[in-house]
Design a protein around this motif. Sequence first.
Motif, mmCIF file in Angstrom:
data_model
loop_
_atom_site.group_PDB
_atom_site.id
_atom_site.type_symbol
_atom_site.label_atom_id
_atom_site.label_comp_id
_atom_site.label_asym_id
_atom_site.label_seq_id
_atom_site.Cartn_x
_atom_site.Cartn_y
_atom_site.Cartn_z
ATOM 1 N N GLY A 5 0.835 -1.187 0.000
ATOM 2 C CA GLY A 5 0.000 0.000 0.000
ATOM 3 C C GLY A 5 0.877 1.248 0.000
ATOM 4 O O GLY A 5 2.077 1.190 0.303
ATOM 5 N N ILE A 6 0.281 2.383 -0.337
ATOM 6 C CA ILE A 6 1.049 3.620 -0.416
ATOM 7 C C ILE A 6 1.704 3.955 0.920
ATOM 8 O O ILE A 6 2.880 4.314 0.963
ATOM 9 N N LEU A 7 0.977 3.835 2.017
ATOM 10 C CA LEU A 7 1.536 4.161 3.330
ATOM 11 C C LEU A 7 2.701 3.228 3.655
ATOM 12 O O LEU A 7 3.765 3.678 4.097
ATOM 13 N N GLU A 8 2.512 1.942 3.406
ATOM 14 C CA GLU A 8 3.591 0.976 3.646
ATOM 15 C C GLU A 8 4.797 1.288 2.761
ATOM 16 O O GLU A 8 5.947 1.231 3.204
ATOM 17 N N ALA A 9 4.553 1.619 1.508
ATOM 18 C CA ALA A 9 5.652 1.933 0.579
ATOM 19 C C ALA A 9 6.415 3.167 1.048
ATOM 20 O O ALA A 9 7.643 3.206 0.981
ATOM 21 N N ARG A 10 5.690 4.156 1.537
ATOM 22 C CA ARG A 10 6.340 5.369 2.022
ATOM 23 C C ARG A 10 7.203 5.077 3.244
ATOM 24 O O ARG A 10 8.316 5.578 3.369
ATOM 25 N N GLU A 25 9.515 -7.445 -8.685
ATOM 26 C CA GLU A 25 8.657 -6.351 -9.138
ATOM 27 C C GLU A 25 7.608 -6.149 -8.056
ATOM 28 O O GLU A 25 7.009 -7.109 -7.588
ATOM 29 N N ILE A 26 7.387 -4.916 -7.655
ATOM 30 C CA ILE A 26 6.457 -4.631 -6.564
ATOM 31 C C ILE A 26 5.384 -3.685 -7.067
ATOM 32 O O ILE A 26 5.675 -2.660 -7.690
ATOM 33 N N THR A 27 4.133 -4.039 -6.791
ATOM 34 C CA THR A 27 3.002 -3.223 -7.185
ATOM 35 C C THR A 27 2.586 -2.353 -5.997
ATOM 36 O O THR A 27 2.437 -2.847 -4.881
ATOM 37 N N ILE A 28 2.418 -1.074 -6.238
ATOM 38 C CA ILE A 28 1.950 -0.137 -5.222
ATOM 39 C C ILE A 28 0.446 0.020 -5.408
ATOM 40 O O ILE A 28 -0.029 0.241 -6.522
ATOM 41 N N THR A 29 -0.291 -0.109 -4.298
ATOM 42 C CA THR A 29 -1.748 -0.043 -4.385
ATOM 43 C C THR A 29 -2.291 1.125 -3.574
ATOM 44 O O THR A 29 -1.681 1.585 -2.611
ATOM 45 N N ARG A 30 -3.455 1.600 -3.985
ATOM 46 C CA ARG A 30 -4.218 2.598 -3.229
ATOM 47 C C ARG A 30 -5.637 2.050 -3.113
ATOM 48 O O ARG A 30 -6.270 1.772 -4.137
ATOM 49 N N GLY A 32 -6.521 -0.845 -2.405
ATOM 50 C CA GLY A 32 -6.611 -2.171 -3.001
ATOM 51 C C GLY A 32 -6.464 -2.227 -4.512
ATOM 52 O O GLY A 32 -6.457 -3.299 -5.093
ATOM 53 N N LYS A 33 -6.348 -1.077 -5.163
ATOM 54 C CA LYS A 33 -6.205 -1.049 -6.625
ATOM 55 C C LYS A 33 -4.768 -0.676 -6.982
ATOM 56 O O LYS A 33 -4.186 0.247 -6.410
#
Length: 83
Positions: A5-10, A25-30, A32-33
Amino acid sequence: MPEAGILEARNSFSALIERVEKGEEITITRHGKAVAKIVPTDPPRDVEKARAAVAAIREMRKKVKPDPDGLTIRDYIEMGRRY
Protein backbone atom coordinates in the motif's frame (compact mmCIF):
# COMPACT_ATOMS: atom_id res chain seq x y z
CA MET A 1 3.83 -10.28 -7.53
CA PRO A 2 4.16 -8.63 -4.11
CA GLU A 3 1.98 -5.64 -3.32
CA ALA A 4 2.43 -2.73 -0.95
CA GLY A 5 0.00 0.00 0.00
CA ILE A 6 1.05 3.62 -0.42
CA LEU A 7 1.54 4.16 3.33
CA GLU A 8 3.59 0.98 3.65
CA ALA A 9 5.65 1.93 0.58
CA ARG A 10 6.34 5.37 2.02
CA ASN A 11 7.41 3.96 5.37
CA SER A 12 9.59 1.17 3.99
CA PHE A 13 10.77 2.59 0.67
CA SER A 14 14.43 1.60 1.21
CA ALA A 15 13.46 -2.01 1.93
CA LEU A 16 11.26 -2.10 -1.19
CA ILE A 17 14.11 -0.73 -3.32
CA GLU A 18 16.45 -3.43 -1.98
CA ARG A 19 13.94 -6.09 -3.01
CA VAL A 20 13.63 -4.54 -6.46
CA GLU A 21 17.43 -4.52 -6.82
CA LYS A 22 17.33 -8.29 -6.29
CA GLY A 23 14.94 -8.65 -9.24
CA GLU A 24 11.46 -8.44 -7.69
CA GLU A 25 8.66 -6.35 -9.14
CA ILE A 26 6.46 -4.63 -6.56
CA THR A 27 3.00 -3.22 -7.19
CA ILE A 28 1.95 -0.14 -5.22
CA THR A 29 -1.75 -0.04 -4.39
CA ARG A 30 -4.22 2.60 -3.23
CA HIS A 31 -7.39 1.30 -1.62
CA GLY A 32 -6.61 -2.17 -3.00
CA LYS A 33 -6.21 -1.05 -6.63
CA ALA A 34 -2.84 -1.10 -8.40
CA VAL A 35 -1.61 2.41 -9.16
CA ALA A 36 2.12 1.95 -9.79
CA LYS A 37 4.77 -0.70 -10.26
CA ILE A 38 8.42 -0.60 -9.17
CA VAL A 39 10.57 -2.72 -11.48
CA PRO A 40 14.34 -3.24 -11.82
CA THR A 41 16.02 -1.24 -14.56
CA ASP A 42 18.17 -4.19 -15.65
CA PRO A 43 16.96 -7.77 -15.80
CA PRO A 44 18.64 -10.04 -13.25
CA ARG A 45 21.59 -12.01 -14.57
CA ASP A 46 21.22 -15.75 -14.76
CA VAL A 47 24.69 -16.99 -13.83
CA GLU A 48 23.83 -20.65 -14.38
CA LYS A 49 22.53 -19.93 -17.88
CA ALA A 50 25.75 -18.08 -18.71
CA ARG A 51 27.87 -20.95 -17.40
CA ALA A 52 25.88 -23.43 -19.47
CA ALA A 53 26.42 -21.30 -22.58
CA VAL A 54 30.17 -21.18 -21.98
CA ALA A 55 30.28 -24.95 -21.48
CA ALA A 56 28.33 -25.47 -24.73
CA ILE A 57 30.77 -23.22 -26.62
CA ARG A 58 33.74 -25.13 -25.22
CA GLU A 59 32.19 -28.46 -26.25
CA MET A 60 31.52 -27.13 -29.75
CA ARG A 61 35.13 -25.97 -30.08
CA LYS A 62 36.31 -29.51 -29.29
CA LYS A 63 34.20 -30.86 -32.16
CA VAL A 64 35.16 -28.25 -34.76
CA LYS A 65 38.09 -29.43 -36.87
CA PRO A 66 41.10 -27.19 -37.29
CA ASP A 67 41.60 -25.30 -40.52
CA PRO A 68 42.88 -27.67 -43.26
CA ASP A 69 45.55 -25.14 -44.24
CA GLY A 70 46.78 -24.90 -40.67
CA LEU A 71 45.87 -21.22 -40.40
CA THR A 72 44.70 -19.68 -37.17
CA ILE A 73 42.08 -17.01 -36.67
CA ARG A 74 44.91 -14.53 -36.11
CA ASP A 75 46.35 -15.47 -39.54
CA TYR A 76 43.01 -14.76 -41.21
CA ILE A 77 42.73 -11.41 -39.40
CA GLU A 78 46.18 -10.40 -40.59
CA MET A 79 45.37 -11.48 -44.16
CA GLY A 80 42.22 -9.38 -44.05
CA ARG A 81 44.21 -6.33 -42.97
CA ARG A 82 46.53 -6.63 -45.95
CA TYR A 83 43.75 -6.45 -48.54
